[in-house]
Design a protein around this motif. Structure first.
Motif, mmCIF file in Angstrom:
data_model
loop_
_atom_site.group_PDB
_atom_site.id
_atom_site.type_symbol
_atom_site.label_atom_id
_atom_site.label_comp_id
_atom_site.label_asym_id
_atom_site.label_seq_id
_atom_site.Cartn_x
_atom_site.Cartn_y
_atom_site.Cartn_z
ATOM 1 N N VAL A 51 35.240 49.056 43.744
ATOM 2 C CA VAL A 51 34.435 47.833 43.608
ATOM 3 C C VAL A 51 35.021 46.907 42.548
ATOM 4 C CG1 VAL A 51 32.154 46.934 43.010
ATOM 5 C CG2 VAL A 51 32.350 48.976 44.434
ATOM 6 N N ALA A 52 35.361 47.455 41.398
ATOM 7 C CA ALA A 52 35.896 46.626 40.313
ATOM 8 C C ALA A 52 37.249 46.033 40.703
ATOM 9 C CB ALA A 52 36.017 47.448 39.038
ATOM 10 N N GLY A 53 38.107 46.826 41.331
ATOM 11 C CA GLY A 53 39.421 46.343 41.740
ATOM 12 C C GLY A 53 39.328 45.264 42.813
ATOM 13 N N ALA A 54 38.427 45.453 43.779
ATOM 14 C CA ALA A 54 38.247 44.458 44.824
ATOM 15 C C ALA A 54 37.707 43.157 44.240
ATOM 16 C CB ALA A 54 37.305 44.990 45.906
ATOM 17 N N LYS A 55 36.753 43.281 43.348
ATOM 18 C CA LYS A 55 36.181 42.091 42.701
ATOM 19 C C LYS A 55 37.263 41.340 41.927
ATOM 20 C CE LYS A 55 32.404 40.984 39.553
ATOM 21 N NZ LYS A 55 31.326 41.554 38.743
ATOM 22 N N SER A 56 38.077 42.079 41.189
ATOM 23 C CA SER A 56 39.149 41.464 40.414
ATOM 24 C C SER A 56 40.180 40.813 41.325
ATOM 25 C CB SER A 56 39.823 42.524 39.543
ATOM 26 O OG SER A 56 40.928 41.975 38.864
ATOM 27 N N ALA A 57 40.562 41.500 42.399
ATOM 28 C CA ALA A 57 41.559 40.951 43.322
ATOM 29 C C ALA A 57 41.060 39.672 43.974
ATOM 30 C CB ALA A 57 41.917 41.982 44.378
ATOM 31 N N LEU A 58 39.792 39.658 44.381
ATOM 32 C CA LEU A 58 39.239 38.463 45.021
ATOM 33 C C LEU A 58 39.161 37.296 44.047
ATOM 34 C CD1 LEU A 58 36.432 40.024 47.226
ATOM 35 C CD2 LEU A 58 38.538 38.921 47.996
ATOM 36 N N PHE A 59 38.643 37.551 42.838
ATOM 37 C CA PHE A 59 38.504 36.456 41.885
ATOM 38 C C PHE A 59 39.854 35.956 41.404
ATOM 39 C CE2 PHE A 59 34.100 38.126 41.343
ATOM 40 C CZ PHE A 59 33.475 36.981 41.761
ATOM 41 N N ASP A 60 40.848 36.864 41.243
ATOM 42 C CA ASP A 60 42.176 36.431 40.814
ATOM 43 C C ASP A 60 42.857 35.567 41.865
ATOM 44 O OD1 ASP A 60 41.863 37.750 38.436
ATOM 45 O OD2 ASP A 60 43.086 39.494 39.001
ATOM 46 N N SER A 61 42.638 35.885 43.146
ATOM 47 C CA SER A 61 43.302 35.102 44.181
ATOM 48 C C SER A 61 42.686 33.710 44.336
ATOM 49 C CB SER A 61 43.306 35.840 45.512
ATOM 50 O OG SER A 61 42.023 36.231 45.885
ATOM 51 N N PHE A 62 41.427 33.543 43.951
ATOM 52 C CA PHE A 62 40.788 32.230 44.056
ATOM 53 C C PHE A 62 40.907 31.403 42.789
ATOM 54 C CE2 PHE A 62 38.065 34.702 47.084
ATOM 55 C CZ PHE A 62 38.613 34.142 48.224
ATOM 56 N N ALA A 63 41.138 32.061 41.653
ATOM 57 C CA ALA A 63 41.195 31.349 40.374
ATOM 58 C C ALA A 63 42.509 30.571 40.276
ATOM 59 C CB ALA A 63 41.086 32.336 39.225
#
Length: 169
Positions: A51-63
């Motif tokens: 969950v934490a890795g997916a959240k980080s990956a999604l937010f990093d790709s949009f930021a």
């Protein structure tokens, strides 16, 4: 052997009852696919990264303010609207809710508008001189097809025999 004076009578065709079939079934199963694919991707991302890795990956790709991130954000806007259309159509169809006949066409109209905006905004972001007449000419056939499809869907849900019979609650 004598010939009958009247041709044999055919059995009357069964009345179109409130069932999921024909074009309505195709639209429903396409909406199921549009709903399932992003959810499957999200679940596989969570399964692979947690969950934490997916959240980080999604937010990093949009930021970020880069062109790549801007294009990604703009490209997701129509996809999110299409997902909302598909999910609502699936739920309303399973419930046989008459709201499907009024809500689903308008969400599809919103998708056409979001898609048009996003396509021109992406073209503007990636072109050094911004969107011009050439971008307009390149994008119009696809946008006109989307608008015609939404109009056909609108008309089918407003006046089609199967949607009128199926969505009763």
């Amino acid at each position: 052997m004598t010939m009958p004076s009247q041709p044999p009578q055919r059995a009357a065709a069964p009345a179109l009852g409130p069932r999921l079939g024909g074009a309505l079934a195709v639209i429903f199963w396409c909406a199921c696919g549009i709903t399932a694919l992003p959810l499957a991707g999200l679940f596989s991302l969570v399964a692979g990264l947690g969950v934490a890795g997916a959240k980080s990956a999604l937010f990093d790709s949009f930021a970020g303010a880069g062109v790549g991130q801007q294009v990604l954000r703009l490209g997701l806007v129509p996809q999110l609207v299409l997902f909302a259309w598909a999910a609502s159509l699936v739920v309303l169809t399973v419930a046989k809710s008459s709201l499907a006949r009024s809500v689903s066409p308008w969400i599809l109209v919103a998708w056409v508008l979001a898609s048009a905006y996003s396509q021109f905004a992406i073209r503007d972001a990636i072109s050094p001189d911004g969107a011009d007449l050439g971008a307009f000419a390149a994008l119009m056939p696809g946008l006109l097809l989307q608008a015609a499809s939404a109009a056909a869907f609108f008309g089918y849900f407003r006046e089609g025999a199967r949607p009128l019979a199926y969505y009763r609650r």
